[in-house]
Design a protein around this motif. Structure first.
Motif, short mmCIF file in Angstrom:
data_model
loop_
_atom_site.label_atom_id
_atom_site.label_comp_id
_atom_site.label_asym_id
_atom_site.label_seq_id
_atom_site.Cartn_x
_atom_site.Cartn_y
_atom_site.Cartn_z
N LEU A 111 -2.94 1.29 -0.18
CA LEU A 111 -2.21 0.21 -0.82
C LEU A 111 -2.36 0.25 -2.33
O LEU A 111 -1.41 -0.02 -3.07
CB LEU A 111 -2.69 -1.14 -0.29
CG LEU A 111 -2.34 -1.47 1.17
CD1 LEU A 111 -3.14 -2.66 1.66
CD2 LEU A 111 -0.85 -1.74 1.31
N ARG A 112 -3.54 0.63 -2.79
CA ARG A 112 -3.80 0.62 -4.23
C ARG A 112 -3.34 1.89 -4.95
O ARG A 112 -2.70 1.84 -6.00
CB ARG A 112 -5.30 0.43 -4.50
CG ARG A 112 -5.64 0.13 -5.96
CD ARG A 112 -7.13 0.12 -6.19
NE ARG A 112 -7.69 1.48 -6.11
CZ ARG A 112 -8.98 1.75 -6.35
NH1 ARG A 112 -9.82 0.76 -6.62
NH2 ARG A 112 -9.42 2.99 -6.26
N LEU A 133 1.02 -3.29 -5.59
CA LEU A 133 1.02 -2.29 -4.52
C LEU A 133 1.58 -0.96 -5.03
O LEU A 133 2.56 -0.95 -5.79
CB LEU A 133 1.84 -2.78 -3.33
CG LEU A 133 1.35 -4.06 -2.64
CD1 LEU A 133 2.28 -4.43 -1.49
CD2 LEU A 133 -0.07 -3.92 -2.16
N HIS A 134 0.96 0.13 -4.61
CA HIS A 134 1.35 1.44 -5.13
C HIS A 134 2.83 1.73 -4.90
O HIS A 134 3.50 2.33 -5.75
CB HIS A 134 0.50 2.54 -4.47
CG HIS A 134 0.80 3.91 -4.98
ND1 HIS A 134 1.69 4.76 -4.35
CD2 HIS A 134 0.35 4.59 -6.06
CE1 HIS A 134 1.77 5.89 -5.03
NE2 HIS A 134 0.97 5.81 -6.06
N SER A 135 3.35 1.30 -3.78
CA SER A 135 4.77 1.55 -3.46
C SER A 135 5.71 0.76 -4.36
O SER A 135 6.91 1.03 -4.40
CB SER A 135 5.05 1.20 -2.00
OG SER A 135 4.81 -0.18 -1.76
N GLU A 136 5.17 -0.22 -5.10
CA GLU A 136 6.01 -1.07 -5.96
C GLU A 136 5.83 -0.78 -7.44
O GLU A 136 6.42 -1.46 -8.28
CB GLU A 136 5.69 -2.55 -5.69
CG GLU A 136 5.99 -2.99 -4.27
CD GLU A 136 5.60 -4.42 -3.99
OE1 GLU A 136 6.16 -5.03 -3.06
OE2 GLU A 136 4.73 -4.95 -4.71
N VAL A 146 -1.39 -8.21 -6.03
CA VAL A 146 -2.06 -8.69 -4.82
C VAL A 146 -3.57 -8.59 -5.03
O VAL A 146 -4.06 -7.58 -5.55
CB VAL A 146 -1.65 -7.84 -3.60
CG1 VAL A 146 -2.43 -8.27 -2.36
CG2 VAL A 146 -0.16 -7.96 -3.36
N LEU A 148 -6.60 -7.93 -3.11
CA LEU A 148 -6.95 -7.37 -1.81
C LEU A 148 -8.45 -7.26 -1.67
O LEU A 148 -9.14 -6.77 -2.57
CB LEU A 148 -6.30 -5.99 -1.65
CG LEU A 148 -6.30 -5.39 -0.24
CD1 LEU A 148 -5.45 -6.24 0.70
CD2 LEU A 148 -5.76 -3.95 -0.27
N GLU A 286 2.62 -3.42 4.40
CA GLU A 286 3.16 -3.87 3.11
C GLU A 286 4.16 -5.01 3.30
O GLU A 286 4.19 -5.96 2.50
CB GLU A 286 3.82 -2.69 2.39
CG GLU A 286 2.84 -1.65 1.90
CD GLU A 286 3.53 -0.44 1.31
OE1 GLU A 286 3.00 0.11 0.32
OE2 GLU A 286 4.60 -0.04 1.83
N ILE A 289 2.26 -8.20 3.89
CA ILE A 289 1.65 -8.68 2.64
C ILE A 289 2.70 -9.39 1.79
O ILE A 289 2.45 -10.49 1.26
CB ILE A 289 1.00 -7.52 1.86
CG1 ILE A 289 -0.25 -7.02 2.61
CG2 ILE A 289 0.62 -7.95 0.44
CD1 ILE A 289 -0.87 -5.79 2.01
N ARG A 290 3.87 -8.79 1.66
CA ARG A 290 4.89 -9.39 0.81
C ARG A 290 5.53 -10.64 1.43
O ARG A 290 6.13 -11.45 0.71
CB ARG A 290 5.97 -8.35 0.48
CG ARG A 290 5.57 -7.47 -0.70
CD ARG A 290 5.20 -8.31 -1.90
NE ARG A 290 4.65 -7.53 -3.00
CZ ARG A 290 3.86 -8.03 -3.91
NH1 ARG A 290 3.47 -9.29 -3.82
NH2 ARG A 290 3.41 -7.31 -4.90
#
Length: 295
Positions: A111-112, A133-136, A146, A148, A286, A289-290
């Protein structure tokens, strides 16, 4: 000798002011003071006139309209305060927990950083961080970070969970889908304890039952894991209810009396999803979480 361009003044500051005003303005100082007084007097008269007009207007308005207007103003102020308080208390904390070895720390790093950080060892202290989040990270515009927290799964370290539950927006309970059956009883006991905690019940903190390592051929399906956990928790509920309330640390019980336990009976929402920390397939995590930490 006096330098050209300079005027040396003597006397008090008040005398200097008077001299300067007399030189710059041929109008007497007493006349200026009289003009100021007249302007102030005119302002007082005008203000009193406005007040009288406002009073006359209010007297013409029916009392019920005045009370309605006051009520609307008070309600608007109250609503504004409530909205401000709600926004201030909205949390961005997601708590990761589960038994030792289920892969929580790998998910934390995915995630990070978008990496599994292979070679990590069992955590003895909570991993904690606030980040996007890494994907964002490539998304345009403002994205809410976030907070975490990866709580260690060892039985002696689980009390640390209580430090983070009060501010948790949601909980992620990670289950090893490969080694599930040997750990089914222990996972059920830990999950039972979480679902009956006062903070979780009162605040109705949503919980995601996350089946990890589903990329393995020997991994169990999420439906199988859910049913087995429900059966074990049903047994636990029966045995713990039979104990004296003085011997039970939890304040709440699960499910509906006389019915087989199901996660749908919990006061907080419990959902189930699948993931694979090693391969980076964490889209369902993810998404959860969102849902609870809005971007």
């Amino acid at each position: 000798m006096k330098q050209p361009g300079f005027v040396f003044l003597s006397g008090s500051f008040r005398e200097i002011q008077v001299k300067f005003l007399r030189q710059a303005h041929p109008v007497p100082i007493s006349f200026l003071t009289k003009m100021d007084k007249e302007k102030i007097e005119e302002l007082k008269i005008q203000t009193q006139k406005w007040l009288n007009e406002a009073q006359e207007f209010i007297q013409k308005v029916p009392p019920i309209q005045i009370y309605s207007a006051i009520g609307v103003v008070l309600f608007t102020i109250f609503l504004f305060i409530i909205i401000r308080l709600f926004k201030r208390k909205s949390s961005n904390t997601i708590v990761l927990t589960g038994l030792t070895g289920c892969g929580k720390t790998v998910l934390f790093y995915q995630l990070r950083d978008g990496s599994s950080h292979q070679g990590t060892v069992t955590s003895m202290e909570p991993n904690e961080g606030t980040f996007v989040l890494h994907s964002e990270t490539t998304k345009k515009g403002k994205v809410k970070p976030v907070h975490l927290v990866d709580v260690p799964g060892h039985s002696r370290l689980r009390p640390k969970l209580d430090d983070f539950l009060p501010q948790a927006a949601a909980i992620v309970f990670v289950v090893d889908a490969v080694e599930f059956l040997p750990n089914c009883r222990a996972a059920s006991e830990y999950l039972y304890d979480i679902l009956t905690k006062a903070n979780v019940v009162k605040k109705k903190i949503p919980l995601l039952l996350l089946c990890n390592k589903v990329d393995k051929v020997t991994a169990h399906t999420k439906d199988f894991i859910r049913k087995q956990l429900e059966k074990e928790i049903d047994k636990l509920r029966a045995s713990r209810t039979a104990l004296s309330s003085a011997d039970i640390a939890n304040e709440y019980t699960l499910g509906v009396p006389g019915e087989a336990f199901a996660f749908s009976q919990c006061q907080n929402k419990v959902t189930i999803a699948e993931t694979s920390g090693l391969t980076g397939d964490i889209s369902q995590l993810e998404q959860f979480i969102r849902e609870h930490v809005k971007p």
